[in-house]
Design a protein around this motif. Structure first.
Motif, short mmCIF file in Angstrom:
data_model
loop_
_atom_site.label_atom_id
_atom_site.label_comp_id
_atom_site.label_asym_id
_atom_site.label_seq_id
_atom_site.Cartn_x
_atom_site.Cartn_y
_atom_site.Cartn_z
N PHE A 208 0.87 -1.17 0.00
CA PHE A 208 0.00 0.00 0.00
C PHE A 208 0.91 1.22 0.00
CE2 PHE A 208 -2.09 3.40 2.44
CZ PHE A 208 -3.19 3.62 1.64
N CYS A 209 0.66 2.15 -0.91
CA CYS A 209 1.51 3.34 -0.99
C CYS A 209 0.65 4.60 -1.07
CB CYS A 209 2.44 3.27 -2.21
SG CYS A 209 3.62 4.66 -2.31
N ASP A 210 0.94 5.52 -0.18
CA ASP A 210 0.26 6.82 -0.15
C ASP A 210 1.34 7.89 -0.29
OD1 ASP A 210 -1.21 9.08 0.31
OD2 ASP A 210 -1.77 8.58 2.37
N PRO A 211 1.72 8.24 -1.52
CA PRO A 211 2.82 9.20 -1.69
C PRO A 211 2.44 10.58 -1.16
CG PRO A 211 1.71 8.80 -3.78
CD PRO A 211 1.14 7.82 -2.80
N ALA A 212 3.41 11.25 -0.56
CA ALA A 212 3.19 12.60 -0.04
C ALA A 212 2.92 13.55 -1.19
CB ALA A 212 4.40 13.06 0.77
N ARG A 213 1.88 14.37 -1.03
CA ARG A 213 1.49 15.31 -2.08
C ARG A 213 1.52 16.74 -1.57
NH1 ARG A 213 -1.48 10.83 -2.13
NH2 ARG A 213 -3.22 11.71 -0.95
N ARG A 214 2.37 16.98 -0.59
CA ARG A 214 2.59 18.33 -0.07
C ARG A 214 4.08 18.54 0.13
NH1 ARG A 214 -2.12 20.73 2.43
NH2 ARG A 214 -3.88 19.27 2.41
N ALA B 252 5.02 13.72 -10.78
CA ALA B 252 6.47 13.58 -10.79
C ALA B 252 7.10 14.19 -9.55
CB ALA B 252 7.06 14.21 -12.05
N ALA B 253 6.35 15.11 -8.90
CA ALA B 253 6.86 15.77 -7.70
C ALA B 253 6.36 15.13 -6.42
CB ALA B 253 6.48 17.25 -7.72
N PHE B 254 5.62 14.03 -6.54
CA PHE B 254 5.21 13.30 -5.34
C PHE B 254 6.45 12.76 -4.63
CE2 PHE B 254 0.82 11.77 -7.13
CZ PHE B 254 0.37 13.08 -7.12
N SER B 255 6.26 12.36 -3.38
CA SER B 255 7.35 11.73 -2.63
C SER B 255 6.82 10.45 -1.98
CB SER B 255 7.87 12.68 -1.55
OG SER B 255 8.92 12.08 -0.82
N PRO B 256 7.29 9.27 -2.47
CA PRO B 256 8.21 9.05 -3.58
C PRO B 256 7.60 9.45 -4.93
CG PRO B 256 7.31 6.96 -2.83
CD PRO B 256 6.84 7.99 -1.85
N PRO B 257 8.43 9.66 -5.95
CA PRO B 257 7.94 10.14 -7.24
C PRO B 257 7.10 9.10 -7.97
CG PRO B 257 10.28 9.62 -7.37
CD PRO B 257 9.89 9.52 -5.92
N TRP B 258 6.33 9.58 -8.94
CA TRP B 258 5.36 8.73 -9.61
C TRP B 258 5.99 7.53 -10.30
CZ3 TRP B 258 0.65 7.48 -9.08
CH2 TRP B 258 -0.02 6.75 -10.08
N ASP B 259 7.15 7.69 -10.91
CA ASP B 259 7.78 6.55 -11.59
C ASP B 259 7.97 5.39 -10.62
OD1 ASP B 259 7.83 7.90 -13.94
OD2 ASP B 259 9.97 8.38 -13.91
N PHE B 260 8.39 5.69 -9.40
CA PHE B 260 8.56 4.63 -8.40
C PHE B 260 7.21 4.07 -7.98
CE2 PHE B 260 8.35 3.49 -3.91
CZ PHE B 260 9.28 2.45 -3.85
N VAL B 261 6.26 4.95 -7.70
CA VAL B 261 4.94 4.52 -7.24
C VAL B 261 4.27 3.63 -8.27
CG1 VAL B 261 2.62 5.33 -6.62
CG2 VAL B 261 4.64 6.55 -5.76
N ALA B 262 4.26 4.07 -9.53
CA ALA B 262 3.61 3.31 -10.58
C ALA B 262 4.31 1.99 -10.85
CB ALA B 262 3.56 4.14 -11.86
N GLY B 263 5.59 1.89 -10.51
CA GLY B 263 6.33 0.66 -10.74
C GLY B 263 6.17 -0.39 -9.66
N LEU B 264 5.49 -0.03 -8.56
CA LEU B 264 5.36 -0.99 -7.45
C LEU B 264 4.60 -2.24 -7.86
CD1 LEU B 264 4.65 1.44 -4.48
CD2 LEU B 264 6.60 -0.13 -4.68
N ALA B 265 3.56 -2.08 -8.70
CA ALA B 265 2.76 -3.25 -9.10
C ALA B 265 3.59 -4.24 -9.90
CB ALA B 265 1.55 -2.79 -9.90
N GLY B 266 4.65 -3.78 -10.55
CA GLY B 266 5.53 -4.70 -11.26
C GLY B 266 6.39 -5.52 -10.33
#
Length: 387
Positions: A160-166, A177-191
């Motif tokens: 479960f990932c809730d990236p920081a958006r502030r 792309a400015a989320f923490s962690p960034p979107w590339d990492f978040v979107a890659g978790l399902a892989g």
């Protein structure tokens, strides 16, 4: 400071004081022998606990909060439903990346799931651990302070990932792309772990939904609160609208790509719940109530009969007028209307300014729907039907 015997005493004493006069409350605690810094911390925490009761219920009285953490925390009713769905899918071990104060980790633990919760901020991670201990869930929740991108998630059933958006200072971040962690990492978790759930802001774009994933939009008592992307085997439908209201829950699913039928204004107009609109399920909702759209770009659903539904508010239409302030004012004056609920979609009018210009006076109430029909500015006059 607050997790000591003197801190417990200060919290207990602060909880007995009213919150109307902070200066008087601080003076009362200092008079009882508490140091000024401890008194201030206890009063702040008690105020946050009272505010948190709306999200966490009775548990809030034992938990620890920060203002920013409370604002961003998942409501318990939402977290509990998510945890129940994970448990029903057979999840027994969960990595919670970006756990914040621990709302979702606590819900998963209540559902019997072992959680490794991670947050990059040391203070936040400490509070998440304190909350797990305070609620008797420390045996199922392990909290670490770490960068989510460095955590090994391979040994868990689900992520479960809730990236920081502030950013620092509280300003919202809208660029993934400015989320923490960034979107590339978040979107890659399902892989990496197929059973992945991403909690996101409700304005997240549908185009960011990973292939084959389910996009769910959730509202609570009419407020759109979040989106969740359910990935891999957790996906059960392309799109889902979850409506939680007054302790009841309803779910609407569909493709998210269907187009609603077109047609004229009817005897009833529906204002779909924001979760239905944002999940692109207006067509499915319209079909369920036997309705259609009078304008293909506006999400008001028009119907000839009233079919009860939890997915929107229904208004019985008494009048359909091309918009004219003079004509509308005369109609409402004739009917003795002194109160008006004003809804709008597809209208540039400001409801507050319109209410002022109408100069309402009288004992009766009315609902006004500002919209377009056939491209023309239109006002529907009516009254609510059903709960």
């Amino acid at each position: 400071m607050l997790r000591t015997p003197s801190g417990d005493a200060a919290l207990a004493a602060a909880a007995l004081l009213g919150g109307d006069d902070p200066l008087a409350a601080a003076a009362a605690l200092r008079k009882q022998g508490f140091a000024p810094e401890l008194a201030a911390a206890a009063l702040t925490q008690v105020a946050l606990r009272r505010k948190a009761a709306g999200k966490f219920g009775p548990d809030a009285a034992r938990m620890f909060f920060t203002r920013a953490g409370l604002e961003q925390a998942t409501r318990r009713v939402v977290a509990d439903r998510r945890a129940a769905r994970l448990a029903a899918a057979g999840v027994t071990s969960l990595a919670d990346l970006g756990c914040g104060l621990g709302a979702d980790a606590l819900a998963a633990a209540r559902a019997g799931i072992a959680v490794h919760a991670v947050d990059a901020d040391p203070g936040t991670a400490a509070l998440a651990a304190a909350n797990a201990e305070a609620l008797g869930l420390a045996g199922l929740v392990t909290v670490s302070c770490a960068d989510a991108t460095t955590v090994d998630v391979g040994g868990h059933d689900a992520v479960f990932c809730d990236p920081a958006r502030r950013v620092a200072g509280g300003r919202r971040v809208f660029d993934p792309a400015a989320f923490s962690p960034p979107w590339d990492f978040v979107a890659g978790l399902a892989g990496r772990v197929p059973r992945t759930v991403l909690k996101l802001a409700p304005g997240i774009g549908h185009e960011l939904l990973p292939p084959g994933a389910e996009g769910e939009w959730v509202s609570v008592d009419g407020d759109l609160v979040e989106a969740a992307f359910w990935c891999g085997p957790l996906a059960a439908a392309p799109r889902r609208a979850t409506v939680l209201r007054g302790g009841a829950a309803a779910e609407l699913t569909g493709s998210g790509t269907a187009a609603a039928d077109a047609g004229p204004v009817g005897a009833y107009v529906w204002d779909p719940d924001p979760a239905v609109v944002r999940s692109h399920l207006v067509a499915e909702f319209a079909a369920a109530v036997g309705g259609r759209l009078a304008d293909p770009t506006i999400a008001y659903v028009h119907a000839d009969t009233h079919v009860p539904s939890p997915f929107g508010r229904c208004i019985a239409v008494t009048d359909v007028l091309p918009f004219s302030l003079k004509r509308l004012r005369a109609l409402l004056r004739e009917r003795g209307v002194g109160r008006a609920e004003i809804l709008k979609r597809g209208s540039a009018l400001d409801p507050a300014a319109l209410r002022r210009d109408l100069r309402l006076a009288g004992p009766h109430g009315v609902s006004l729907v500002l919209t377009r029909v056939g491209g023309a500015p239109t006002v529907l006059v009516g009254h609510p039907v059903g709960p």
